[in-house]
Design a protein around this motif. Structure first.
Motif, mmCIF file in Angstrom:
data_model
loop_
_atom_site.group_PDB
_atom_site.id
_atom_site.type_symbol
_atom_site.label_atom_id
_atom_site.label_comp_id
_atom_site.label_asym_id
_atom_site.label_seq_id
_atom_site.Cartn_x
_atom_site.Cartn_y
_atom_site.Cartn_z
ATOM 1 N N ILE A 67 0.454 7.069 1.136
ATOM 2 C CA ILE A 67 0.445 5.938 2.065
ATOM 3 C C ILE A 67 -0.434 6.318 3.252
ATOM 4 O O ILE A 67 -0.053 7.171 4.064
ATOM 5 C CB ILE A 67 1.869 5.582 2.550
ATOM 6 N N PRO A 68 -1.611 5.731 3.382
ATOM 7 C CA PRO A 68 -2.486 6.056 4.513
ATOM 8 C C PRO A 68 -1.862 5.639 5.836
ATOM 9 O O PRO A 68 -1.011 4.752 5.893
ATOM 10 C CB PRO A 68 -3.755 5.238 4.221
ATOM 11 N N ALA A 69 -2.294 6.272 6.907
ATOM 12 C CA ALA A 69 -1.789 5.948 8.238
ATOM 13 C C ALA A 69 -2.122 4.505 8.586
ATOM 14 O O ALA A 69 -3.227 4.017 8.311
ATOM 15 C CB ALA A 69 -2.399 6.893 9.267
ATOM 16 N N THR A 94 2.311 2.995 10.628
ATOM 17 C CA THR A 94 2.669 3.002 9.210
ATOM 18 C C THR A 94 4.048 2.359 9.057
ATOM 19 O O THR A 94 4.971 2.665 9.816
ATOM 20 C CB THR A 94 2.706 4.447 8.669
ATOM 21 N N ALA A 95 4.181 1.476 8.097
ATOM 22 C CA ALA A 95 5.455 0.786 7.918
ATOM 23 C C ALA A 95 5.820 0.723 6.441
ATOM 24 O O ALA A 95 4.971 0.495 5.588
ATOM 25 C CB ALA A 95 5.393 -0.617 8.502
ATOM 26 N N LEU A 96 7.094 0.955 6.180
ATOM 27 C CA LEU A 96 7.640 0.824 4.829
ATOM 28 C C LEU A 96 8.714 -0.246 4.897
ATOM 29 O O LEU A 96 9.719 -0.086 5.587
ATOM 30 C CB LEU A 96 8.241 2.158 4.376
ATOM 31 N N ILE A 97 8.479 -1.368 4.207
ATOM 32 C CA ILE A 97 9.410 -2.499 4.251
ATOM 33 C C ILE A 97 10.088 -2.635 2.896
ATOM 34 O O ILE A 97 9.429 -2.894 1.893
ATOM 35 C CB ILE A 97 8.687 -3.806 4.605
ATOM 36 N N THR A 120 0.881 -1.052 6.033
ATOM 37 C CA THR A 120 2.199 -1.657 5.864
ATOM 38 C C THR A 120 2.459 -1.821 4.375
ATOM 39 O O THR A 120 1.726 -2.546 3.685
ATOM 40 C CB THR A 120 2.282 -3.024 6.556
ATOM 41 N N VAL A 121 3.486 -1.125 3.888
ATOM 42 C CA VAL A 121 3.789 -1.097 2.463
ATOM 43 C C VAL A 121 5.153 -1.740 2.229
ATOM 44 O O VAL A 121 6.143 -1.349 2.858
ATOM 45 C CB VAL A 121 3.794 0.353 1.919
ATOM 46 N N ALA A 122 5.175 -2.731 1.348
ATOM 47 C CA ALA A 122 6.442 -3.354 0.958
ATOM 48 C C ALA A 122 6.903 -2.738 -0.360
ATOM 49 O O ALA A 122 6.091 -2.503 -1.260
ATOM 50 C CB ALA A 122 6.285 -4.850 0.816
ATOM 51 N N VAL A 123 8.195 -2.457 -0.470
ATOM 52 C CA VAL A 123 8.757 -1.879 -1.687
ATOM 53 C C VAL A 123 9.787 -2.861 -2.229
ATOM 54 O O VAL A 123 10.743 -3.232 -1.546
ATOM 55 C CB VAL A 123 9.425 -0.519 -1.409
ATOM 56 N N VAL A 124 9.572 -3.308 -3.468
ATOM 57 C CA VAL A 124 10.484 -4.268 -4.089
ATOM 58 C C VAL A 124 10.932 -3.718 -5.435
ATOM 59 O O VAL A 124 10.334 -2.795 -5.984
ATOM 60 C CB VAL A 124 9.820 -5.648 -4.270
ATOM 61 N N GLY A 125 11.969 -4.308 -5.955
ATOM 62 C CA GLY A 125 12.502 -3.882 -7.247
ATOM 63 C C GLY A 125 13.961 -4.255 -7.349
ATOM 64 O O GLY A 125 14.590 -4.661 -6.362
ATOM 65 N N GLN A 126 14.489 -4.126 -8.539
ATOM 66 C CA GLN A 126 15.882 -4.488 -8.754
ATOM 67 C C GLN A 126 16.818 -3.538 -8.021
ATOM 68 O O GLN A 126 16.416 -2.442 -7.612
ATOM 69 C CB GLN A 126 16.185 -4.455 -10.254
ATOM 70 N N ILE A 149 3.686 -10.151 4.601
ATOM 71 C CA ILE A 149 2.910 -9.577 5.699
ATOM 72 C C ILE A 149 2.422 -8.170 5.378
ATOM 73 O O ILE A 149 1.733 -7.556 6.188
ATOM 74 C CB ILE A 149 3.743 -9.541 6.999
ATOM 75 N N ALA A 150 2.771 -7.649 4.196
ATOM 76 C CA ALA A 150 2.401 -6.281 3.827
ATOM 77 C C ALA A 150 0.946 -6.204 3.370
ATOM 78 O O ALA A 150 0.393 -7.154 2.809
ATOM 79 C CB ALA A 150 3.329 -5.766 2.734
ATOM 80 N N ASP A 151 0.341 -5.029 3.611
ATOM 81 C CA ASP A 151 -1.000 -4.761 3.084
ATOM 82 C C ASP A 151 -0.929 -4.406 1.598
ATOM 83 O O ASP A 151 -1.896 -4.611 0.859
ATOM 84 C CB ASP A 151 -1.645 -3.583 3.836
ATOM 85 N N ARG A 152 0.216 -3.872 1.212
ATOM 86 C CA ARG A 152 0.336 -3.308 -0.133
ATOM 87 C C ARG A 152 1.769 -3.471 -0.608
ATOM 88 O O ARG A 152 2.715 -3.367 0.190
ATOM 89 C CB ARG A 152 -0.058 -1.833 -0.058
ATOM 90 N N VAL A 153 1.938 -3.700 -1.899
ATOM 91 C CA VAL A 153 3.271 -3.859 -2.468
ATOM 92 C C VAL A 153 3.461 -2.822 -3.577
ATOM 93 O O VAL A 153 2.586 -2.644 -4.434
ATOM 94 C CB VAL A 153 3.468 -5.277 -3.053
ATOM 95 N N LEU A 154 4.613 -2.144 -3.522
ATOM 96 C CA LEU A 154 5.004 -1.218 -4.585
ATOM 97 C C LEU A 154 6.203 -1.807 -5.313
ATOM 98 O O LEU A 154 7.203 -2.164 -4.675
ATOM 99 C CB LEU A 154 5.390 0.156 -4.011
#
Length: 602
Positions: free
Chosen positions: A385-387, A549-552, A390-396, A562-567
């Motif tokens: 995760i670069p400095a 850096t943000a982990l949502i 904003t990364v969103a983390v989704v999943g069951q 609003i995230a730059d990236r989704v995992l």
């Protein structure tokens, strides 16, 4: 590593001989450590108890002297003998009484100092233990350690030990006085030690298990009560009152039955001691009576022997009562010492690596993780995760989203592999530095007792009211705060009783904004917000996230936008990685989640 004594053996009733010895040694070592800090006062109390009990034990000897020497002297016209013997008795009584009072005051100071030390130890140690411990060790059991167990120890330290020691010293001096008066009668009294030892041995073997069970059941009783009161809204919502009544009655009944068993055991011990004492007095009387008849024993000596023998067994009965308290306190001490023996699984590095200006870059390399001794849930995990991203983390549910957040916040450590913050291993960063640069906002959004301003200021102790208001404005909390009865000075009460769940989360956002961390983790932090509040928070989040850096972690996909990236996480692995637009355009899991969310809005 944690010893796990307090957790794994917490509910153990019977222990092996080796384990029982180890636990007992550990418990008494703790008590000795507490007592060692009171050495000067302890030395004084030892001197006081020895002198005061020596004076008390001298009463029968003075009485024998008064009868066999004083009375003949007075009969012969020597009235001074009355003054001498009477003065000796009065002097001994004054000495014994005054020193005993001083001794009681000293022991009270010692016991309260030891209890204060122990309470602070338990509180500080429990706070420092890792999250892994608190997720295993229920809050009710921790409360039991701090309340019920320490209260049992207080009863013992306040009176039990002091009176027990005093009784033992008194018995010793009284036995010496009996041997001084007549060694043959002393042997008769000493024979009584055999049945007394057998009685105490019988009592110890049985009461040890009963009192250990008592501490376990007591913890369950407190835990059941705390759980019910904490979840009272759910109790009311699901009409669980009757079921909870039955459950609590069952646990309370176990506690009652345990108490009855302990009382029954003591009901055998105390009458047994009384019987042995009375038989001993009768034996001394019979033995002394025959010797008076043949002229080998003076009348005054026999009177003194009877008084002394009776007085020997009076403290023994008290010792039996204190021994019961001692058994209860020993069981409580085992639980407390077991808690204090627990070690954090996440420890401060011995030589932490310094951090310069933190950018917030995070990197997992070949990470392996599992909770405790459980199965591996994250195997050979890699993530960069670069400095400033904003990364969103989704999943069951159960996919590993919150686990990822807990590892970055260093609530847990990896089993192997590395996790770095700006290329520095996270387990080599000082805790203060890590907490300053990595802030986590959880779903619970806990508020402590105090004002709204004080709760926001937790993010930056010593912050001015202007800084606090600025943080509240940034996340959209200022408007509802100013509408409270006393605005920022409103007391939120325990668990935020005067504000709604959504408002609590807004306050926690303001707290995070004020902390200004390099890495911000939002773990389901918008789940309790209604639609208007969520929209306000979305605007605030743009300011809150900034360039950090943000982990949502979220189920609500409105937050993800609003995230730059989704995992997309599944079974501890990243199965999809890309921008929201890229993943929506694919035919993967995130696209399906997004479609379901869109349908729900319609």
């Amino acid at each position: 590593m944690s010893t796990n004594t307090g957790v794994s053996n917490e509910d153990a009733i019977t222990l092996s001989a080796a384990e029982r010895k180890r636990v007992r040694t550990r418990s008494w070592r703790l008590l000795a450590t507490l007592a060692s800090r009171q050495k000067p006062m302890l030395v004084l109390t030892v001197v006081l108890v020895v002198i005061s009990n020596a004076a008390r034990a001298s009463f029968p000897i003075i009485i024998a002297w008064a009868i066999d020497w004083g009375l003949p002297q007075v009969t012969g016209g020597n009235l001074a003998a009355l003054g001498i013997t009477g003065g000796a008795y009065v002097f001994s009584a004054i000495t014994a009484g005054s020193l005993l009072g001083w001794y009681v005051l000293c022991t009270a100071k010692i016991s309260q100092a030891m209890l204060l030390d122990l309470r602070l130890r338990v509180f500080r140690h429990t706070q420092r233990l890792s999250l892994e411990f608190h997720e295993k060790y229920t809050s009710g059991r921790i409360i039991s350690r701090q309340t019920s167990d320490l209260e049992t120890l207080r009863e013992l330290l306040d009176q039990g030990i002091s009176e027990l020691v005093s009784a033992c010293v008194f018995v010793t001096f009284t036995l010496i006085s009996i041997f001084v008066l007549d060694w043959r009668s002393g042997i008769v009294v000493m024979i009584a030690a055999i049945p007394i030892s057998l009685l105490f041995g019988w009592y110890q073997r049985r009461s040890e298990v009963v009192y250990r069970e008592s501490r376990v059941v007591s913890a369950r009783l407190i835990g059941t009560f705390v759980e019910t009161m904490t979840g009272i809204r759910a109790v009311k919502a699901f009409r669980k009152e009757k079921a909870n009544d039955a459950n609590y009655a069952s646990v309370a009944g176990e506690y009652r039955d345990n108490s009855i068993r302990s009382i029954n055991l003591f009901g055998v011990l105390q009458p047994g001691l009384v019987l042995v004492g009375n038989l001993s007095v009768a034996a001394v009387l019979a033995w002394g009576g025959f010797r008076i008849l043949d002229g080998t024993l003076a009348v005054g000596v026999l009177v003194a022997l009877l008084l002394a023998t009776k007085r020997v067994f009076q403290p023994v009965e008290n010792i039996a009562m204190f021994y019961s308290s001692l058994q209860a306190a020993t069981a409580a001490l085992e639980k407390v010492s077991g808690l204090l023996e627990e070690s954090p699984t996440v420890v401060e590095p011995a030589r932490p690596q310094p951090l310069g200006e933190v950018a917030g870059a995070l990197k997992f390399e070949d990470a392996v993780f599992g909770y405790g001794d459980g199965p591996v849930i994250m195997d050979s995990f890699d993530l960069d995760i670069p400095a400033g991203q904003t990364v969103a983390v989704v999943g069951q549910t159960g996919a590993g989203k919150s686990t990822l957040a807990k590892l970055i916040a260093r609530f847990y450590d990896l089993r192997s592999g590395t996790l770095t913050l700006d290329s520095v291993p996270i387990d080599q960063i000082a805790n203060d530095d890590l907490r300053r640069h990595v802030v986590m906002v959880t779903q619970e959004s806990f508020l402590f007792s105090g004002t709204v301003a004080e709760n926001i200021a937790l993010g930056k102790p010593g912050a001015s009211i202007e800084e606090i208001i600025l943080a509240a404005r940034a996340v959209g909390a200022h408007e509802f705060i100013t509408a409270l009865p006393e605005a920022y000075d409103t007391d939120v009460n325990k668990r935020g009783g005067r504000v709604s769940a959504g408002q609590r989360q807004l306050i926690s956002f303001a707290r995070a904004f004020l902390a200004d961390p390099a890495v911000l983790i939002l773990d389901e932090a918008t789940s309790s917000l209604d639609i208007p509040s969520e929209r306000a928070v979305q605007r605030g989040l743009q300011t809150l996230l900034g360039n950090r850096t943000a982990l949502i972690i979220a189920h609500r996909l409105s937050t993800v936008q609003i995230a730059d990236r989704v995992l997309v996480v599944h079974d501890g692995k990243i199965v999809e990685d890309g921008s929201p637009a890229e993943l929506i355009g694919s035919a993967g899991r995130f696209a399906a989640l997004h479609k379901a969310w869109k349908d729900s809005l319609v």
